[in-house]
Scaffold this motif. Structure first.
Motif, mmCIF file in Angstrom:
data_model
loop_
_atom_site.group_PDB
_atom_site.id
_atom_site.type_symbol
_atom_site.label_atom_id
_atom_site.label_comp_id
_atom_site.label_asym_id
_atom_site.label_seq_id
_atom_site.Cartn_x
_atom_site.Cartn_y
_atom_site.Cartn_z
ATOM 1 N N ILE A 103 2.894 10.266 -5.376
ATOM 2 C CA ILE A 103 3.714 11.457 -5.138
ATOM 3 C C ILE A 103 4.677 11.692 -6.295
ATOM 4 C CG2 ILE A 103 5.514 12.427 -3.657
ATOM 5 C CD1 ILE A 103 4.061 11.054 -1.301
ATOM 6 N N ALA A 104 5.274 10.611 -6.810
ATOM 7 C CA ALA A 104 6.206 10.742 -7.930
ATOM 8 C C ALA A 104 5.495 11.248 -9.184
ATOM 9 C CB ALA A 104 6.887 9.409 -8.210
ATOM 10 N N SER A 105 4.302 10.732 -9.465
ATOM 11 C CA SER A 105 3.586 11.164 -10.666
ATOM 12 C C SER A 105 3.104 12.608 -10.542
ATOM 13 C CB SER A 105 2.407 10.236 -10.947
ATOM 14 O OG SER A 105 1.453 10.323 -9.914
ATOM 15 N N ILE A 106 2.677 13.006 -9.370
ATOM 16 C CA ILE A 106 2.259 14.396 -9.173
ATOM 17 C C ILE A 106 3.459 15.334 -9.300
ATOM 18 C CG2 ILE A 106 1.381 16.019 -7.445
ATOM 19 C CD1 ILE A 106 -0.540 13.796 -6.561
ATOM 20 N N THR A 107 4.613 14.900 -8.817
ATOM 21 C CA THR A 107 5.827 15.706 -8.934
ATOM 22 C C THR A 107 6.239 15.880 -10.394
ATOM 23 O OG1 THR A 107 6.570 14.915 -6.779
ATOM 24 C CG2 THR A 107 8.236 15.897 -8.214
ATOM 25 N N VAL A 108 6.201 14.801 -11.158
ATOM 26 C CA VAL A 108 6.562 14.880 -12.578
ATOM 27 C C VAL A 108 5.566 15.767 -13.324
ATOM 28 C CG1 VAL A 108 6.741 13.526 -14.711
ATOM 29 C CG2 VAL A 108 7.798 12.686 -12.624
ATOM 30 N N ALA A 109 4.274 15.627 -13.026
ATOM 31 C CA ALA A 109 3.258 16.462 -13.662
ATOM 32 C C ALA A 109 3.470 17.931 -13.315
ATOM 33 C CB ALA A 109 1.868 15.999 -13.253
ATOM 34 N N MET A 143 0.813 -1.182 0.000
ATOM 35 C CA MET A 143 0.000 0.000 0.000
ATOM 36 C C MET A 143 0.869 1.263 0.000
ATOM 37 S SD MET A 143 -3.158 0.635 -0.037
ATOM 38 C CE MET A 143 -4.398 1.788 0.356
ATOM 39 N N SER A 144 2.017 1.213 0.614
ATOM 40 C CA SER A 144 2.888 2.386 0.651
ATOM 41 C C SER A 144 3.499 2.665 -0.725
ATOM 42 C CB SER A 144 3.986 2.203 1.696
ATOM 43 O OG SER A 144 4.834 1.139 1.329
ATOM 44 N N VAL A 145 3.605 1.644 -1.581
ATOM 45 C CA VAL A 145 4.139 1.844 -2.929
ATOM 46 C C VAL A 145 3.199 2.734 -3.739
ATOM 47 C CG1 VAL A 145 4.757 0.677 -5.078
ATOM 48 C CG2 VAL A 145 5.386 -0.334 -2.892
ATOM 49 N N ILE A 146 1.911 2.588 -3.529
ATOM 50 C CA ILE A 146 0.936 3.414 -4.240
ATOM 51 C C ILE A 146 1.126 4.882 -3.880
ATOM 52 C CG2 ILE A 146 -1.517 3.937 -4.461
ATOM 53 C CD1 ILE A 146 -2.049 0.952 -4.139
ATOM 54 N N ILE A 152 3.900 6.299 -2.843
ATOM 55 C CA ILE A 152 5.166 6.740 -3.433
ATOM 56 C C ILE A 152 4.979 7.036 -4.917
ATOM 57 C CG2 ILE A 152 7.520 6.019 -4.023
ATOM 58 C CD1 ILE A 152 7.517 4.455 -1.356
ATOM 59 N N LEU A 153 4.279 6.152 -5.636
ATOM 60 C CA LEU A 153 4.047 6.370 -7.060
ATOM 61 C C LEU A 153 3.132 7.566 -7.303
ATOM 62 C CD1 LEU A 153 3.652 2.706 -8.320
ATOM 63 C CD2 LEU A 153 5.575 4.248 -8.692
#
Length: 56
Positions: free
Chosen positions: A9-15, A1-4, A6-7
């Motif tokens: 946060i990473a996708s929002i950062t890239v966007a 569940m913590s991987v979701i 992290i992903l």
């Protein structure tokens, strides 16, 4: 569940990075020239002034 998380946060950062780059390019006038690109293809390139000579 913590991987979701992290992903997510990473996708929002890239966007956010891409949105910032887009807004920066709009602010600097990158997309203001709307008229000349369609017309530019109609004109031929200027011929080069260099000539090649053959020594025999």
């Amino acid at each position: 569940m913590s991987v979701i998380f992290i992903l997510l946060i990473a996708s929002i950062t890239v966007a956010a990075i891409f949105l910032g780059a887009f807004l920066y390019s709009v602010k600097k006038g990158q997309f203001e020239d709307e008229k000349s690109p369609p017309i530019r293809i109609l004109f031929d390139d200027k011929p080069s002034s260099t000539t090649i000579t053959k020594n025999q």
